[in-house]
Write a protein that holds these residues in place. Sequence first.
Motif, PDB file in Angstrom:
ATOM      1  N   THR A  42      22.200  19.769 -21.800  1.00 53.12           N
ATOM      2  CA  THR A  42      23.053  20.548 -20.899  1.00 53.12           C
ATOM      3  C   THR A  42      22.312  20.902 -19.625  1.00 53.12           C
ATOM      4  N   ARG A  93      22.071  17.888 -17.371  1.00 58.22           N
ATOM      5  CA  ARG A  93      23.383  17.645 -16.773  1.00 58.22           C
ATOM      6  C   ARG A  93      23.663  18.662 -15.672  1.00 58.22           C
ATOM      7  N   ARG A  94      23.264  19.898 -15.903  1.00 61.47           N
ATOM      8  CA  ARG A  94      23.481  20.946 -14.892  1.00 61.47           C
ATOM      9  C   ARG A  94      22.678  20.660 -13.624  1.00 61.47           C
ATOM     10  N   ARG A 109      25.791  13.082 -21.357  1.00 58.94           N
ATOM     11  CA  ARG A 109      26.545  14.313 -21.574  1.00 58.94           C
ATOM     12  C   ARG A 109      26.274  14.812 -22.986  1.00 58.94           C
ATOM     13  N   GLU A 167      28.078  15.890 -25.229  1.00 56.81           N
ATOM     14  CA  GLU A 167      29.042  15.480 -26.244  1.00 56.81           C
ATOM     15  C   GLU A 167      28.949  13.992 -26.586  1.00 56.81           C
ATOM     16  N   SER A 168      28.099  13.249 -25.869  1.00 55.60           N
ATOM     17  CA  SER A 168      28.016  11.812 -26.134  1.00 55.60           C
ATOM     18  C   SER A 168      26.570  11.333 -26.186  1.00 55.60           C
TER      19      SER A 168
END
Length: 385
Positions: free
Chosen positions: A297, A300-301, A367, A369-370
């Motif tokens: 996360t 990604r942020r 991501r 989630e993946s």
Amino acid sequence: MDDSALLEHAESHQARTLEDTARHAATIRQRILAESADGASPDPTFDLLLLSGGGQYGAFGAGVLRGWTEVQDAEFRLPRFDVVTGVSTGSLISPFAFAGNAHELIKADQYYRETRQDLALLRGMLFFLPWRNSFFDVSGLRASLEEELGTEELAAIRAGNAEGRLLLVATTDLDLGAMRIWDLGQEATARDDDAAALQRIRQMLLGSAAIPAAFPPVEIDGHLHVDGGVSESLFLPHQALIDGLSRWSETAAPPARVRIWAIVNGRISPDVSSTGLGWPEVAARSSHVSLHLALATELRRIELFAQWLESATDARVEFRYLAIPAEFNLPPRDAKNLFDRELMNQLANLGESLGRDPASWRQDPPRPESLPASRSGARRAVPAD
């Protein structure tokens, strides 16, 4: 500590944070302007290095930096970083990365490869008793910092500060429940006495690396500090960058090029594992997954922030990162031995190999989630090249 003292501490922390952010923003702006002044650099480039936590996996990051010194490609050659930030084990590497020369980066690499056997020793059979402040005695870690971080590194930190470069490490202030960013350049120059300056900086590095419960918390200015990774896995001075690059079009300088480099001392993906129904397994598995997803996360942020910063300012922003590949087999962590020299040498070899190859850098953090599956179990040997 009574409520009034805590309130005073909170107010002081808030005021100091605002003051530091303003000073860092001004430093960033002045640094880029200096590089572009008088046409000295038609393409002023501002480089930031972010070093994550990861305990013994810091050997990977140290290896990456050592390998990076051998890159000849002008686009990917090891830069002289304008900002270096570190969390936990990343903070221990950060002074050597800030110095930026081959001698210091080899020294950081050897620090992990030849780590002391007494770096962290379990406190006997009753280490878990509640009145103890940690499971491990880290006298060895403190001694190793005194051996490795000396006047040569202090001089490099002071010189970098005089050049308008920033060396920032993070701890977590337990009293406030907040991240605390320490400007080691300011700390180094605030004291003329080398011994006092080094003692202060070592305390901050120990605090940043103080794994909660495993390592004792570190008292700084009357407050308890632990691992900066409790707050963030790696950190970027977001607001200082925004403020430093704002209104750039009002200057006569060409648009700045900002490059953000992140070295992740660990794998981004959690291991794929079948979990039992007992609460210890569920708790351990949840902690493992939480740690990795938080890191994903954060990457990604940073990627999204880089995209926003480019659209909101005149800057051209690039973000790249390196992490331990998902296919590298990491063994389960040994709760009684936090520093496995054999594993650290393998990780240092891996990092050095990737650091030599500019194609290793990624620009597409997965991501959360993946995430791709990671493997655990037997180690994969990595050649020393």
